[in-house]
Design a protein around this motif. Structure first.
Motif, PDB file in Angstrom:
ATOM      1  N   PHE A   1       0.872  -1.231   0.147  1.00 58.44           N
ATOM      2  CA  PHE A   1       0.099  -0.091   0.017  1.00 58.44           C
ATOM      3  C   PHE A   1       0.829   1.255  -0.182  1.00 58.44           C
ATOM      4  O   PHE A   1       1.723   1.277   0.727  1.00 58.44           O
ATOM      5  CB  PHE A   1      -0.863  -0.119   1.132  1.00 58.44           C
ATOM      6  CG  PHE A   1      -1.976  -1.162   1.011  1.00 58.44           C
ATOM      7  CD1 PHE A   1      -3.156  -0.948   0.626  1.00 58.44           C
ATOM      8  CD2 PHE A   1      -1.752  -2.198   1.898  1.00 58.44           C
ATOM      9  CE1 PHE A   1      -4.198  -2.043   0.594  1.00 58.44           C
ATOM     10  CE2 PHE A   1      -2.582  -3.122   1.727  1.00 58.44           C
ATOM     11  CZ  PHE A   1      -3.768  -3.169   1.026  1.00 58.44           C
ATOM     12  N   THR A   2       0.507   2.314  -0.852  1.00 63.28           N
ATOM     13  CA  THR A   2       1.299   3.490  -0.933  1.00 63.28           C
ATOM     14  C   THR A   2       0.465   4.881  -0.534  1.00 63.28           C
ATOM     15  O   THR A   2      -0.575   4.987  -0.878  1.00 63.28           O
ATOM     16  CB  THR A   2       1.825   3.695  -2.298  1.00 63.28           C
ATOM     17  OG1 THR A   2       2.467   2.373  -2.829  1.00 63.28           O
ATOM     18  CG2 THR A   2       2.470   4.826  -2.455  1.00 63.28           C
ATOM     19  N   ALA A   3       0.779   5.203   0.639  1.00 66.37           N
ATOM     20  CA  ALA A   3       0.150   6.489   1.160  1.00 66.37           C
ATOM     21  C   ALA A   3       0.400   7.630   0.042  1.00 66.37           C
ATOM     22  O   ALA A   3       1.338   7.730  -0.719  1.00 66.37           O
ATOM     23  CB  ALA A   3       0.741   6.712   2.414  1.00 66.37           C
ATOM     24  N   PRO A   4      -0.631   8.762   0.196  1.00 66.73           N
ATOM     25  CA  PRO A   4      -0.275  10.020  -0.796  1.00 66.73           C
ATOM     26  C   PRO A   4       1.008  10.433  -0.499  1.00 66.73           C
ATOM     27  O   PRO A   4       1.607  10.924  -1.576  1.00 66.73           O
ATOM     28  CB  PRO A   4      -1.246  10.908  -0.048  1.00 66.73           C
ATOM     29  CG  PRO A   4      -2.542  10.002   0.402  1.00 66.73           C
ATOM     30  CD  PRO A   4      -1.459   8.856   0.877  1.00 66.73           C
ATOM     31  N   ASP A   5       1.858  10.666   0.475  1.00 65.71           N
ATOM     32  CA  ASP A   5       2.903  10.856   0.654  1.00 65.71           C
ATOM     33  C   ASP A   5       4.376  10.044  -0.036  1.00 65.71           C
ATOM     34  O   ASP A   5       5.349  10.135   0.136  1.00 65.71           O
ATOM     35  CB  ASP A   5       3.555  11.352   1.877  1.00 65.71           C
ATOM     36  CG  ASP A   5       3.747  10.186   2.946  1.00 65.71           C
ATOM     37  OD1 ASP A   5       3.200   9.045   2.484  1.00 65.71           O
ATOM     38  OD2 ASP A   5       4.144  10.472   4.224  1.00 65.71           O
ATOM     39  N   GLY A   6       3.818   9.005  -0.578  1.00 60.00           N
ATOM     40  CA  GLY A   6       4.807   7.962  -1.054  1.00 60.00           C
ATOM     41  C   GLY A   6       5.355   6.842  -0.125  1.00 60.00           C
ATOM     42  O   GLY A   6       6.155   6.258  -0.626  1.00 60.00           O
TER      43      GLY A   6
END
Length: 266
Positions: A25-30
């Motif tokens: 899983f990749t968060a909006p901040d990378g």
């Protein structure tokens, strides 16, 4: 007791194969979170396979991928050799929360899968009613979910999943919120249901005793990122009796699983 429920799909036994499944899983901040890494296993036709591991190890992530509710980062999933990655409708899936529709009766809830599959309401009722009678819900067909105990709600939810008539069924901690006595009763009830319909069941639980008591084989997972660290055959005779939990083999299996969970490695 053997009940054969006519339904619009095949009832032959099927295997489920998961190969090198990874989910990142990749968060909006990378920032990346590796939930599941290189998970591989096969649930054999008609097998009762349990998965056990610490909270957050990726068990639900795995189920969501198999059910087609989430796209894995990499890896393959197949039933009888046919790829199903990203596809819904190939497996029955029951969560811990029963998700019964409060405005429908027990009969109306268990027939939802049949109705979605195009079976008329009249025919769906004809199929479901004998099962409700056979599996302890005959007196409750016209009750609403809020009139049922937790165990009865889970019975209805499990019968709804069976009537969806897929050869592979995923059960994600279906008894996790039940008290100990009700849970023991439901375990016996589930084994009767499985024995009658011979579905391929993949069962997630945090309860080691439950996993051993129900299963033909147990998969043990590591803490996140979830990896499969062991597969243990449960070489206890069937049909299982409650007294088996005091047997030397049962205790040995439990000790082995506890050691695996404590170390997080095989």
């Amino acid at each position: 007791m053997t009940i054969t429920a006519p339904a619009p799909h095949s009832t032959q036994q099927s295997d489920l194969t998961v190969t090198n499944l990874t989910r990142i899983f990749t968060a909006p901040d990378g920032t990346e979170t590796r939930a599941l890494v290189d998970a591989s296993f096969t649930a054999k036709p008609g097998e009762f396979l349990s998965i056990i591991g610490p909270s957050g190890c990726g068990k639900s992530t795995l189920f969501n991928a198999v059910a087609g509710l989430d796209q894995p980062t990499s890896g393959d999933i197949s039933i009888n050799g046919s790829p199903i990655v990203g596809q819904q409708g190939h497996v029955g899936y029951l969560l811990q929360k029963d998700l019964l529709l409060p405005w429908r009766s027990v009969l109306g809830n268990v027939t939802i899968g049949l109705e979605v599959s195009g079976v008329s309401k009249k025919r769906a009722n004809e199929i479901a009613l004998p099962m409700l009678q056979a599996y302890g819900l005959g007196e409750f067909v016209n009750h609403r979910p809020d009139q049922l105990s937790g165990g009865m709600r889970q019975r209805a939810a499990l019968l709804r999943t069976i009537l969806f008539n897929r050869d592979v069924i995923l059960l994600d901690e279906p008894f996790g919120k039940l008290d100990a006595q009700t849970r023991a009763t439901m375990q016996e009830w589930l084994l009767d249901l499985w024995d009658d319909f011979q579905k391929t069941v993949v069962f997630v639980t945090h309860d080691i005793d439950e996993a051993i008591y129900l299963s033909d084989r147990i998969i043990v997972m590591s803490p996140r990122p979830g990896r499969i660290i062991a597969e243990l055959p449960v070489d206890l005779d069937r049909p299982r009796k409650p007294a088996v939990v005091t047997s030397a083999r049962f205790i040995d299996l439990k000790t082995e699983i506890l050691d695996l969970l404590a170390t997080g490695q095989n």
